[in-house]
Design an enzyme around this catalytic site. Structure first.
Site, PDB file in Angstrom:
ATOM      1  N   GLY A  52       5.294  -6.079 -19.887  1.00 54.97           N
ATOM      2  CA  GLY A  52       5.052  -5.242 -18.652  1.00 54.97           C
ATOM      3  C   GLY A  52       6.342  -4.980 -17.672  1.00 54.97           C
ATOM      4  O   GLY A  52       7.531  -5.310 -18.168  1.00 54.97           O
ATOM      5  N   TYR A  53       6.497  -4.286 -16.782  1.00 59.16           N
ATOM      6  CA  TYR A  53       7.496  -4.041 -16.361  1.00 59.16           C
ATOM      7  C   TYR A  53       8.145  -5.111 -15.307  1.00 59.16           C
ATOM      8  O   TYR A  53       9.332  -5.342 -15.641  1.00 59.16           O
ATOM      9  CB  TYR A  53       7.104  -2.738 -15.024  1.00 59.16           C
ATOM     10  N   ASP A  93       0.454 -10.876 -24.034  1.00 62.52           N
ATOM     11  CA  ASP A  93       0.070  -9.861 -23.706  1.00 62.52           C
ATOM     12  C   ASP A  93      -1.037  -9.209 -24.520  1.00 62.52           C
ATOM     13  O   ASP A  93      -1.040  -9.378 -25.564  1.00 62.52           O
ATOM     14  CB  ASP A  93       1.260  -8.970 -23.516  1.00 62.52           C
ATOM     15  N   ASP A  96      -6.472 -11.266 -24.986  1.00 57.49           N
ATOM     16  CA  ASP A  96      -6.921 -10.898 -23.579  1.00 57.49           C
ATOM     17  C   ASP A  96      -7.067 -12.364 -22.894  1.00 57.49           C
ATOM     18  O   ASP A  96      -7.998 -12.966 -23.187  1.00 57.49           O
ATOM     19  CB  ASP A  96      -8.203 -10.117 -23.869  1.00 57.49           C
ATOM     20  N   SER A 153       0.596 -10.143  -4.122  1.00 55.57           N
ATOM     21  CA  SER A 153       1.006  -8.832  -3.443  1.00 55.57           C
ATOM     22  C   SER A 153       1.018  -8.872  -2.123  1.00 55.57           C
ATOM     23  O   SER A 153       0.107  -9.280  -1.308  1.00 55.57           O
ATOM     24  CB  SER A 153       0.379  -7.645  -4.191  1.00 55.57           C
ATOM     25  N   THR A 192       0.019  -6.637  -0.457  1.00 58.88           N
ATOM     26  CA  THR A 192      -1.430  -5.801  -0.477  1.00 58.88           C
ATOM     27  C   THR A 192      -2.379  -6.605   0.225  1.00 58.88           C
ATOM     28  O   THR A 192      -3.207  -6.299   0.989  1.00 58.88           O
ATOM     29  CB  THR A 192      -1.917  -5.249  -1.541  1.00 58.88           C
ATOM     30  N   TYR A 229      -8.493  -4.144  -5.776  1.00 60.28           N
ATOM     31  CA  TYR A 229      -7.226  -4.492  -6.593  1.00 60.28           C
ATOM     32  C   TYR A 229      -6.630  -5.389  -5.449  1.00 60.28           C
ATOM     33  O   TYR A 229      -6.269  -6.724  -5.955  1.00 60.28           O
ATOM     34  CB  TYR A 229      -6.190  -3.628  -6.818  1.00 60.28           C
ATOM     35  N   LYS A 275      -6.471  -9.762  -5.804  1.00 57.63           N
ATOM     36  CA  LYS A 275      -5.012 -10.509  -5.481  1.00 57.63           C
ATOM     37  C   LYS A 275      -5.258 -11.811  -4.217  1.00 57.63           C
ATOM     38  O   LYS A 275      -4.866 -12.816  -4.546  1.00 57.63           O
ATOM     39  CB  LYS A 275      -4.094  -9.624  -4.820  1.00 57.63           C
ATOM     40  N   LEU A 293       5.645   5.406  -6.026  1.00 61.39           N
ATOM     41  CA  LEU A 293       6.484   6.557  -5.412  1.00 61.39           C
ATOM     42  C   LEU A 293       7.574   6.792  -6.276  1.00 61.39           C
ATOM     43  O   LEU A 293       7.635   8.032  -6.758  1.00 61.39           O
ATOM     44  CB  LEU A 293       6.887   6.224  -4.058  1.00 61.39           C
ATOM     45  N   ARG A 321      -2.732   9.572   2.143  1.00 60.26           N
ATOM     46  CA  ARG A 321      -3.714   9.196   1.086  1.00 60.26           C
ATOM     47  C   ARG A 321      -4.442   8.081   1.762  1.00 60.26           C
ATOM     48  O   ARG A 321      -3.772   7.067   2.545  1.00 60.26           O
ATOM     49  CB  ARG A 321      -2.561   8.291  -0.055  1.00 60.26           C
TER      50      ARG A 321
HETATM   51  C1  WQD Z   1       4.690   3.914  -1.271  1.00 60.89           C
HETATM   52  C2  WQD Z   1       4.704   4.999  -0.371  1.00 60.89           C
HETATM   53  C3  WQD Z   1       2.740   6.290  -0.137  1.00 60.89           C
HETATM   54  C4  WQD Z   1       3.220   8.188  -4.256  1.00 60.89           C
HETATM   55  C5  WQD Z   1       1.156  -0.081  -4.008  1.00 60.89           C
HETATM   56  C6  WQD Z   1       0.381  -1.354  -4.120  1.00 60.89           C
HETATM   57  C7  WQD Z   1       1.020  -2.546  -4.007  1.00 60.89           C
HETATM   58  C8  WQD Z   1       2.059  -2.764  -5.439  1.00 60.89           C
HETATM   59  C9  WQD Z   1       3.025  -1.383  -4.982  1.00 60.89           C
HETATM   60  C10 WQD Z   1       1.047  -3.320  -7.378  1.00 60.89           C
HETATM   61  C11 WQD Z   1       3.597   5.107   0.484  1.00 60.89           C
HETATM   62  C12 WQD Z   1       3.924   7.118  -0.600  1.00 60.89           C
HETATM   63  C13 WQD Z   1       3.691   7.252  -3.105  1.00 60.89           C
HETATM   64  C14 WQD Z   1       3.440   9.543  -4.089  1.00 60.89           C
HETATM   65  C15 WQD Z   1       3.852   9.288  -1.815  1.00 60.89           C
HETATM   66  N1  WQD Z   1       1.357  -2.474  -6.527  1.00 60.89           N
HETATM   67  N2  WQD Z   1       3.862   7.903  -1.873  1.00 60.89           N
HETATM   68  N3  WQD Z   1       3.736  10.102  -2.895  1.00 60.89           N
HETATM   69  O1  WQD Z   1       0.922   2.153  -1.871  1.00 60.89           O
HETATM   70  O2  WQD Z   1       2.989   0.824  -0.905  1.00 60.89           O
HETATM   71  O3  WQD Z   1       2.029  -0.213  -2.940  1.00 60.89           O
HETATM   72  O4  WQD Z   1       2.182  -0.197  -4.942  1.00 60.89           O
HETATM   73  O5  WQD Z   1       1.352  -4.626  -7.126  1.00 60.89           O
HETATM   74  O6  WQD Z   1       0.441  -3.752  -4.488  1.00 60.89           O
HETATM   75  O7  WQD Z   1      -0.615  -1.313  -3.051  1.00 60.89           O
HETATM   76  O8  WQD Z   1       3.253   1.897  -3.194  1.00 60.89           O
HETATM   77  O9  WQD Z   1       4.451   3.517  -4.252  1.00 60.89           O
HETATM   78  O10 WQD Z   1       2.167   3.858  -4.077  1.00 60.89           O
HETATM   79  O11 WQD Z   1       3.559   4.210  -1.981  1.00 60.89           O
HETATM   80  O12 WQD Z   1       4.184   9.831  -0.482  1.00 60.89           O
HETATM   81  O13 WQD Z   1       3.253  10.227  -5.144  1.00 60.89           O
HETATM   82  O14 WQD Z   1       5.021   6.293  -0.742  1.00 60.89           O
HETATM   83  O15 WQD Z   1       2.210   6.854   0.757  1.00 60.89           O
HETATM   84  O16 WQD Z   1       4.065   5.357   1.742  1.00 60.89           O
HETATM   85  P1  WQD Z   1       2.186   1.166  -2.102  1.00 60.89           P
HETATM   86  P2  WQD Z   1       3.307   3.343  -3.483  1.00 60.89           P
END
Ligand code: WQD
Length: 337
Positions: free
Chosen positions: A10-11, A31, A58, A124, A126, A150, A154, A201, A291
């Site tokens: 993965g990444y 994997d 798996d 995470s 999160t 999710y 974690k 993002l 969101r």
């Molecule tokens: C970042 C910011 C969005 C997409 C999540 C998981 C976390 C980890 C990382 C796995 C926020 C904004 C996003 C878009 C936007 N994942 N955004 N437009 O939500 O902080 O974290 O991903 O381990 O556990 O919770 O990351 O990249 O989704 O969002 O405006 O199309 O970008 O609102 O402020 P997030 P994200």
């Protein structure tokens, strides 16, 4: 050490595999390739000159995982394998709990049977829910007000590891709470290859910049932040990979928990501007509604990892955008070229 790297195609996994090899470790990638590509492992071999053993299994299927690992020798485990799409977890909760929890339980049982005591777990930020203060240190409450299966999986995995270590004092477990991983290896040969529409993002911005998506939806601009958009702690994936190796090499009996972040917050619009500068491409966007489940700001206090793991981030947002663009522009179809 011979390191079993679950989710190693993965990444985060592919970048961690590369750093492990560069630090002299041997890597076995486990994997199931449900959300990753063998090509990523091949490219890690190309970049490192090393051979990477692949175990396709798996991990959540106890019998399949145990038979796949029966003849595989290793001294330590870095456990990254799991489902990680927040939105998908809300739609498929039992699948997320089964896969993410069963894989950890199966793995811990195998480790104990073989007396393998070095275990690194991908957690995470999160787990902090809606932060009560920022920057967030490891003393911040976790498992309060989480908004999706999710994130709960974690937190539950962290508890499973803590309880397993109480029953097995020799176990050395490190829980790494990632903030927001971004960027790619500077070679542009490995990177983030999300299937379908990117949830996160930076990969979404990269796809807008390369012309694969029309524009970015900015989820809300009325937060109490520098410009009203969400603020996050973006950590370069190479810094994150190095954090895993530092944890592996500093591990001792007990359970340690560390935030892996830069300690620097960046807003959505700051990331957009940084990406436009790095790529020389426009990133058109439209402000949309917030969101559900999003919080205003999540930024790490990484000082515990800085001192105890002798690790800190060395790459900034500009570098992450450059490396992300280099990967995206060089591999418009990801590994599916
Ligand atoms: C970042 C910011 C969005 C997409 C999540 C998981 C976390 C980890 C990382 C796995 C926020 C904004 C996003 C878009 C936007 N994942 N955004 N437009 O939500 O902080 O974290 O991903 O381990 O556990 O919770 O990351 O990249 O989704 O969002 O405006 O199309 O970008 O609102 O402020 P997030 P994200």
């Amino acid at each position: 050490m011979r390191v079993l790297l679950t989710g190693g195609a993965g990444y985060i996994g592919s970048h961690t595999a590369l750093v492990l090899i560069e630090r002299g470790h041997e890597v076995i990638v486990l994997d199931d390739f449900s959300n990753s590509s063998r090509e990523a492992v091949r490219r890690v071999e190309e970049l490192s000159g090393a051979t990477v053993q692949i175990v396709e299994a798996d991990l959540a299927d106890r019998d399949a995982a145990r038979s796949a690992l029966a003849d595989v020798a290793f001294d330590a485990v870095i456990h990254l394998a799991g489902l990680k799409a927040v939105g998908e977890s809300v739609a498929q909760p039992t699948r997320y709990y089964r896969v993410n929890l069963d894989s950890t339980i199966v793995l811990l049982d195998v480790l104990r049977e073989r007396s393998i005591t070095n275990f690194i777990f991908s957690s995470s930020a999160t787990v902090y829910g809606d932060p009560q203060y920022s920057p967030i240190d490891e003393a911040h409450p976790a498992g309060v007000g989480l908004t999706n299966p999710y994130g709960w999986s974690k937190f539950m995995n962290e508890q499973i590891v803590r309880d397993a270590q109480v029953a097995w004092p020799e176990l050395g477990a490190v829980l790494l709470r990632y903030f927001n991983p971004v960027g790619a290896h500077p070679s542009g040969r490995i990177g983030e290859d999300p299937s379908g529409i990117p949830n996160n993002l930076m990969p979404f911005i990269a796809q807008v910049a390369v012309g694969k998506r029309e524009r970015l939806s900015v989820f809300g601009d009325t937060y109490q932040t520098v410009d009203g958009t969400g603020v996050r702690d973006y950590i370069h994936v190479m810094d994150l990979a190095e954090g895993h190796v530092a944890a592996l090499e500093h591990n001792t009996p007990g359970v340690s928990t560390y935030n892996l972040g830069s300690g620097i917050g960046s807003s959505v619009l700051e990331v957009v501007r940084a990406f436009e500068t790095a790529s020389g491409r426009p990133v058109p966007y439209a402000i949309e509604a917030p969101r559900s489940g999003d919080v205003a700001e999540t930024v790490a206090d990484p000082s515990l990892a800085n001192t105890e793991l002798e690790w800190r981030t060395t790459r900034d947002l500009a570098e992450a955008c450059r490396d992300s663009w280099n990967w995206q522009s060089g591999n418009p179809a990801g590994y599916r070229a």
